[in-house]
Scaffold this active site. Sequence first.
Site, PDB file in Angstrom:
ATOM      1  CG  HIS A 164      -1.883   1.060   1.356  1.00  0.00           C
ATOM      2  ND1 HIS A 164      -1.543   2.339   1.725  1.00  0.00           N
ATOM      3  CD2 HIS A 164      -3.225   1.061   1.146  1.00  0.00           C
ATOM      4  CE1 HIS A 164      -2.625   3.095   1.754  1.00  0.00           C
ATOM      5  NE2 HIS A 164      -3.666   2.342   1.414  1.00  0.00           N
ATOM      6  CE  LYS A 177      -8.027  -2.265  -4.386  1.00  0.00           C
ATOM      7  NZ  LYS A 177      -9.406  -2.770  -4.205  1.00  0.00           N
ATOM      8  CB  CYS A 198      -4.289  11.330  -0.436  1.00  0.00           C
ATOM      9  SG  CYS A 198      -4.633   9.558  -0.543  1.00  0.00           S
ATOM     10  CE1 TYR A 199      -2.416   5.743  -1.075  1.00  0.00           C
ATOM     11  CE2 TYR A 199      -4.337   6.105  -2.459  1.00  0.00           C
ATOM     12  CZ  TYR A 199      -3.738   5.513  -1.359  1.00  0.00           C
ATOM     13  OH  TYR A 199      -4.473   4.693  -0.535  1.00  0.00           O
ATOM     14  CG  ASP A 245     -10.235  10.046  -4.211  1.00  0.00           C
ATOM     15  OD1 ASP A 245      -9.539   9.904  -5.221  1.00  0.00           O
ATOM     16  OD2 ASP A 245     -10.821   9.084  -3.687  1.00  0.00           O
ATOM     17  CG  ASP A 300     -10.958  15.346   2.237  1.00  0.00           C
ATOM     18  OD1 ASP A 300      -9.729  15.363   2.433  1.00  0.00           O
ATOM     19  OD2 ASP A 300     -11.509  14.497   1.504  1.00  0.00           O
ATOM     20  CG  HIS A 356      -8.142  13.719  -0.408  1.00  0.00           C
ATOM     21  ND1 HIS A 356      -9.074  13.182   0.445  1.00  0.00           N
ATOM     22  CD2 HIS A 356      -7.641  12.688  -1.138  1.00  0.00           C
ATOM     23  CE1 HIS A 356      -9.159  11.877   0.238  1.00  0.00           C
ATOM     24  NE2 HIS A 356      -8.303  11.549  -0.715  1.00  0.00           N
TER      25      HIS A 356
END
Length: 362
Positions: A121, A166, A171-172, A287, A294, A297
């Site tokens: 992850h 995915k 955020c990534y 996202d 938010d 993010h």
Amino acid sequence: MNSICLQHPDGGYGGGPGQLPHLATTYAAVNSLITLGGHKALSSINRGKLYMFLLKMKDASGGFRMHDGGEIDVRACYTAISVASILNILDYELVQNVGNYIVSCQTYEGGIAGEPFSEAHGGYTFCGLATMILIDEVNSLDLPRLIDWVVFRQGVEGGFQGRTNKLVDGCYSFWQGGVCALIRRLHSIADEQLLALDAGEEDRCTDSSQTSTSSDFCEEEECLEENLSRVDEAWQEGQRNACSAVNFFTIGLKFIKEHADLEPLFDSMELQQYILLCSQVDGGFRDKPGKYKDYYHTCYCLSGLSACQYSWSKRADSHPLPRVVLGPYSNLLQPVHPLFNVVLERFFEAHKFFSKGPKISL
């Protein structure tokens, strides 16, 4: 400055008044106070009590619990070690067996999972890699496999996905982009591991052409069993001595002053486009299109954008060329320290403050 009143008597920080301390909110509170900067904010942290809280969260496995009775995972390891490192309270007691726990979480794919036998992850890979750097054990990870995993996480949209197969998520941009930023200063270790791997394969080929009798192996096995406990004790003692010789507080400073000679491991312009054109909405970040903005993010999209903009810079504090910044140069953000995710200028201020401050009192 409300974080001051949220430090729990047990030493950690809660998410709000009257809430129990938690490693995630402790990490957020400490980083917030460092971001505010100044004597009032930095001196408000009771490092002695905070150290005792971290010790209480330490588990026999080597990992940490997120809160009293809570889950044990790589995220907890990072938040605990990051806070302890930047506040100059990191020692052998906190570091003991953390590296072994994180190594057990590196998967067959190369990325790092939240706990052993789980899926690789992006967030946990950043947490695990950053932690291993901060405790000076990063060479225990399989960096070539980790690199091979992370470079395939950038999607056709330009953003990063957190796991294999995915959807991408804003955020990534930091969790995976931050991994790439860290690796730029670790390429020499990865190269050494590749050379050792090549040499090991050659040795195995040589060994396969030789024969040994079973009796020889039995004699050697008996000898090893007789000395196993003594070897283990000697190894533990060596670990303690090695850790005591390491100045954990200087690792973050030395790391960021290293030149990053490796080119970016991802398409920086594509990621900047995803952040600015897909994740950005009025007043914040999200996202992906169709989702709401938010604070979470917004934080990590901006941190990822900063990592993008400085991804070609060899020095962490050198200004990037206009051609590597998407849009007008006024889009340029301040550089962040990739190990802690705090603005670099504030990191230097905090490092200076806690390096000359008084010893912690319990």
